[in-house]
Write a protein that holds these residues in place. Structure first.
Motif, PDB file in Angstrom:
ATOM      1  N   PHE A   1     -24.718  21.672 -18.908  1.00 33.82           N
ATOM      2  CA  PHE A   1     -23.465  20.994 -18.596  1.00 33.82           C
ATOM      3  C   PHE A   1     -23.513  20.164 -17.313  1.00 33.82           C
ATOM      4  N   ASP A   2     -24.714  19.905 -16.808  1.00 34.61           N
ATOM      5  CA  ASP A   2     -24.885  19.039 -15.632  1.00 34.61           C
ATOM      6  C   ASP A   2     -24.149  19.546 -14.396  1.00 34.61           C
ATOM      7  N   LEU A   3     -24.166  20.832 -14.180  1.00 31.45           N
ATOM      8  CA  LEU A   3     -23.661  21.383 -12.930  1.00 31.45           C
ATOM      9  C   LEU A   3     -24.319  20.647 -11.761  1.00 31.45           C
ATOM     10  N   PRO A   4     -23.540  20.125 -10.792  1.00 34.87           N
ATOM     11  CA  PRO A   4     -24.137  19.315  -9.715  1.00 34.87           C
ATOM     12  C   PRO A   4     -24.748  20.141  -8.592  1.00 34.87           C
TER      13      PRO A   4
ATOM     14  N   PHE B   1     -15.534  26.684  -8.440  1.00 33.45           N
ATOM     15  CA  PHE B   1     -14.835  25.470  -8.007  1.00 33.45           C
ATOM     16  C   PHE B   1     -15.065  24.349  -9.017  1.00 33.45           C
ATOM     17  N   TRP B   2     -16.282  24.208  -9.446  1.00 32.46           N
ATOM     18  CA  TRP B   2     -16.628  23.173 -10.421  1.00 32.46           C
ATOM     19  C   TRP B   2     -15.935  23.436 -11.765  1.00 32.46           C
ATOM     20  N   TYR B   3     -15.930  24.673 -12.216  1.00 28.66           N
ATOM     21  CA  TYR B   3     -15.212  25.036 -13.443  1.00 28.66           C
ATOM     22  C   TYR B   3     -13.751  24.611 -13.369  1.00 28.66           C
ATOM     23  N   LEU B   4     -13.063  25.075 -12.324  1.00 26.84           N
ATOM     24  CA  LEU B   4     -11.617  24.900 -12.245  1.00 26.84           C
ATOM     25  C   LEU B   4     -11.208  23.453 -12.024  1.00 26.84           C
ATOM     26  N   SER B   5     -12.122  22.646 -11.513  1.00 25.43           N
ATOM     27  CA  SER B   5     -11.787  21.237 -11.287  1.00 25.43           C
ATOM     28  C   SER B   5     -11.920  20.398 -12.544  1.00 25.43           C
ATOM     29  N   ASP B   6     -12.325  21.006 -13.643  1.00 19.24           N
ATOM     30  CA  ASP B   6     -12.501  20.295 -14.907  1.00 19.24           C
ATOM     31  C   ASP B   6     -11.642  20.961 -15.979  1.00 19.24           C
ATOM     32  N   ALA B   7     -10.603  20.275 -16.395  1.00 19.91           N
ATOM     33  CA  ALA B   7      -9.641  20.855 -17.344  1.00 19.91           C
ATOM     34  C   ALA B   7     -10.227  21.069 -18.734  1.00 19.91           C
ATOM     35  N   ARG B   8     -11.414  20.530 -18.993  1.00 21.57           N
ATOM     36  CA  ARG B   8     -12.012  20.692 -20.320  1.00 21.57           C
ATOM     37  C   ARG B   8     -12.555  22.095 -20.538  1.00 21.57           C
TER      38      ARG B   8
END
Length: 269
Positions: A51-54, A186-193
């Motif tokens: 999922f291209d985690l940065p 943080f990355w999870y929650l910032s993406d509503a998908r």
């Protein structure tokens, strides 16, 4: 690999790129030797590849989810994988840990960092560790994705809701502040998908590791996680994750206040 590393003058980024390339070679070797048939990819490296985690990651984490589809033996798996890698010309050193619930295989690449200009020491190793949870909690959902990251990979893995559940379990049960887990949340929650967590899997994982709190559900998980995040030594957490972050907007925005705000916003919905 050398071409990839030479594109950057940043030695930390160079090491991350080298490690990720080797992770892809190990995953491909696991795939080509049939070792991944009973395994499900999970953890931070799974998020990165799928999922291209940065942020970059270190270990290759798996759950033994389908033991009925073929016996699993880490020693035999390691022998097949290392034979494949040696056939590609890599020099290797290995170390295994078996006989426990979480078995591991460390594959070391001596001399590679020196060859790539990333270390002055010819004997320094770049290590890729495979970890397999041989008795994972019940309830994870599995799916399969084809991805291209340094190699074309067909990966069986936990689905998004189960991956989130695994990350929440790590945050709630870990006794120290691992900033990489917090960044991932943080990355999870910032993406509503992203869907909410797989609660069956999350609660089974918590109980398996001695959780003394209540069972979590849609109405309670955010506040419980928020309390945990609020108690974290944030300086330690930031030091943990900093070497692995890409120059990405999510990385620049990451911080304690931002994560708490996301949890508050989620809790209010």
């Amino acid at each position: 690999m050398l071409d990839i590393v030479r594109r950057t003058e940043n030695p930390v980024l160079g090491r991350n790129l080298a490690r990720e390339y080797l992770q892809a070679r190990v995953l491909l070797a696991l795939q080509e030797t049939g070792a991944m048939i009973p395994l499900a990819f999970q953890g931070g490296t799974a998020l990165r590849f799928l999922f291209d985690l940065p942020r970059f990651s270190e270990d290759l984490d798996f759950a033994l989810e389908r033991s009925d589809r073929g016996g699993f033996d880490l020693t035999a798996t390691g022998e097949r994988v290392t034979a494949q890698l040696r056939g590609e010309g890599y020099k290797l050193a290995t170390k295994r840990k078996t006989g426990s619930v979480v078995e591991s295989l460390m594959i070391g690449f001596p001399g590679l960092l020196h060859e790539a200009g990333l270390s002055p020491h010819a004997s320094q190793r770049m290590n890729i560790r495979i970890e397999v949870d041989t008795k994972p909690p019940v309830g994870a959902h599995l799916t399969t994705s084809i991805v291209r990251r340094h190699a074309l990979l067909n990966l069986q893995h936990h689905d998004r809701a189960s991956l989130l559940a695994g990350k929440l379990h790590a945050i709630l049960q870990r006794t120290w502040a691992k900033g990489r887990d917090l960044f991932d949340l943080f990355w999870y929650l910032s993406d509503a998908r992203w869907p909410g967590p797989n609660f069956l899997f999350l609660n089974n994982a918590l109980r398996q590791t001695g959780w003394e709190g209540p069972s979590l559900d849609e109405s309670t998980w955010k506040s419980v996680v928020r309390d945990k995040v609020a108690s974290v030594d944030w300086k330690t957490a930031e030091q943990d994750v900093a070497p692995f972050l890409e120059p990405d907007p999510a990385a620049r925005l990451f911080g304690k206040e931002g994560l708490l705000n996301l949890l508050d916003a989620e809790h209010a919905t």
